[in-house]
Motif scaffolding. Structure first.
Motif: not given
Length: 513
Positions: A81-84, A140-141, A459-460, A464-465
């Motif tokens: 989840x740290x890609x951004x 993220x978003x 995004x996912x 996580x969505x």
């Protein structure tokens, strides 16, 4: 309770065309970029840039450097989840330290005053989140609340009332005057410090909308109704206009800020002079930092001109933190919220503001250097077919593939990079289905800035969505396309009529970005 139901780039690229476009949108200022230390381009460079950013007609293989979405600033994709949350790929060791300190401030949890932690007090009294990271989770978003138990930490309602002609900014042509709600200001806060009621509770209800597609597929969209429930300070103004906003992803902002204003303005075609049905318009906004009109770039309606001003407005509006650009110690508290205005705040120590200029600059540096991950599967045959469909359908009329940034004397990470953000940074009429019916500067109630598409396929993994659009109503990229209307209606209809195999290829291309 108060409810709102929300129902090519073939432009000239010369500086002369840009100047003409600028003259048509504002009296003064849109080409001024006082926040950037620019080295002018040479004629030879301009020719190279035109060739590098021209639309391709060859879909047999990826374009040169296309996998490097952010040029030399591109980073590899991490599997988590740290890609951004990575710094620019070309950042120096010294600047990486500034990035990490800025990250610390971005993640800082603010507390109410008075407090023994003087460097972190000043929260609220009204707020939407206690830190930047609480809204921009993992950079993220954000997401819309899924049910009554789910919080709206990364979403809120902007609010304003119509202004009078004398409330407009005379230096900006076609500026649409609006004013804060007398009681609730410019955005609604759903949290508050002890002893103060929150302004409201965000309630979202959805109605299903079925859309039949070619091949027998049926997609069920969800049409939202937004309710400002449990109002804490009395009714809204009878003319109140509400606009839902989900926190957008943070990657690539510094590169978008470094795109020459002239290149963006050259794409504007407010009267659709070329007859392609696309009427992109620049949002020209008033800069509180520089005291002049500037090109709007950031925010869902391009309502802020620079990353620093966007950050400063978020500090004061979202967290209630005063800063050198927006110095109100009580944040968004209005004159009709007397107890809120009189509450303790954190301006009384040596900082001068609850976050000072040095802290704001570090957060700005962090935001400017959140890196864009490299594209994936650029040479996959299905991705290449999807890319061809993206171009053939006319999506590039608004989602412009490539720019080259300014040469900059003091920002090597953003200087002279070929980037692939897939946005023209302009406002487009997206039709009644997406309309919030609330203006912002020159943006009308049906216009939105073209969002950049880089990173959309991650995004996912990061958030996580898979919620998209300004209010997260779309639960997939296909749903996001099906909500397009207005200028984009023919392109949306082309996707509806595509053979299913082509639709799948188009989505796979988008997921590679």
């Amino acid at each position: 309770m108060h409810s709102l139901t929300l129902p090519k780039w073939t432009r000239p690229s010369s500086l002369a065309a840009a100047l003409a476009a600028a003259a048509s949108v504002a009296v003064a200022g849109p080409l001024d970029e006082p926040h950037l230390n620019i080295i002018p381009r040479t004629e030879a460079e301009a020719a190279r840039i035109a060739a590098a950013t021209a639309l391709t007609s060859d879909f047999s293989a990826p374009g040169r450097f296309e996998e490097m979405s952010a040029g030399a600033a591109t980073v590899r994709v991490t599997p988590d989840a740290n890609a951004f949350s990575q710094p620019s790929g070309n950042i120096s060791f010294e600047h990486e330290l500034d990035f990490k300190v800025g990250n610390g401030l971005f993640r800082k949890i603010w507390v109410s005053s008075p407090s023994s932690t003087l460097a972190s007090d000043g929260l609220g009294p009204l707020y939407n989140a206690r830190s930047c990271q609480r809204c921009h989770i993992k950079d993220g978003r954000g997401h819309a609340p899924e049910n009554a138990e789910d919080n709206a930490i990364s979403m809120f309602l902007r609010i304003s009332i119509p202004g009078k002609p004398e409330d407009a900014i005379p230096e900006i042509k076609d500026y649409i005057a609006s004013l804060p709600d007398p009681t609730y200001g410019t955005q609604l806060q759903d949290f508050s410090v002890a002893g103060h009621p929150a302004e409201y509770r965000l309630q979202v209800d959805y109605d299903p909308v079925e859309v039949p597609l070619s091949g027998g597929q049926v997609v069920t969209l969800r049409r939202p109704t937004y309710t400002a429930a449990d109002l804490g300070y009395g009714p809204l103004h009878p003319d109140a206009m509400l606009s839902p906003r989900v926190a957008p992803q943070m990657i690539g902002l510094g590169l978008l800020e470094a795109v020459p204003a002239a290149d963006i303005l050259a794409l504007a075609d407010p009267d659709d002079a070329d007859g392609d049905g696309i009427s992109g318009r620049a949002n020209i906004v008033w800069s509180h930092e520089f005291g002049q009109p500037m090109l709007g770039r950031f925010g869902l309606k391009a309502g802020n001109p620079t990353i620093k001003e966007q950050s400063a407005s978020a500090f004061v509006g979202d967290i209630g933190i005063s800063n050198p650009i927006f110095p109100a110690a009580s944040g968004e508290c209005t004159d009709l919220q007397a107890d809120c205005q009189a509450a303790p705040h954190g301006d009384g120590d040596d900082r001068g503001f609850e976050i000072d200029d040095e802290g704001l600059d570090l957060v700005t540096f962090y935001s400017r250097n959140l890196a864009v991950p490299a594209r994936r599967n650029v040479d996959d045959p299905e991705v290449l077919r999807g890319k061809e469909l993206f171009y053939a359908t006319g999506c590039t009329s608004c989602h412009r593939p490539a720019f080259v940034t300014h040469r900059l004397k003091d920002q090597p990470e953003q200087s002279f990079q070929l980037i692939w953000p897939y946005t023209d940074m302009l406002l487009h009429d997206m039709g009644p289905g997406l309309a919030d019916n609330r203006p912002e500067a020159r943006a009308t109630g049906t216009e939105w800035r073209t969002p950049p598409l880089w990173g959309v396929g991650l995004t996912s993994q990061v958030s996580g969505h898979t919620q998209f659009l300004h209010d997260g109503r779309a639960r997939s990229l296909l749903e996001a396309i099906l909500w397009h209307g207005g200028e984009a209606q023919p392109h949306r209809d082309s996707v509806v009529d595509m053979p299913p195999v082509d639709r799948d290829a188009l989505i796979k291309f988008l997921e590679s970005l």
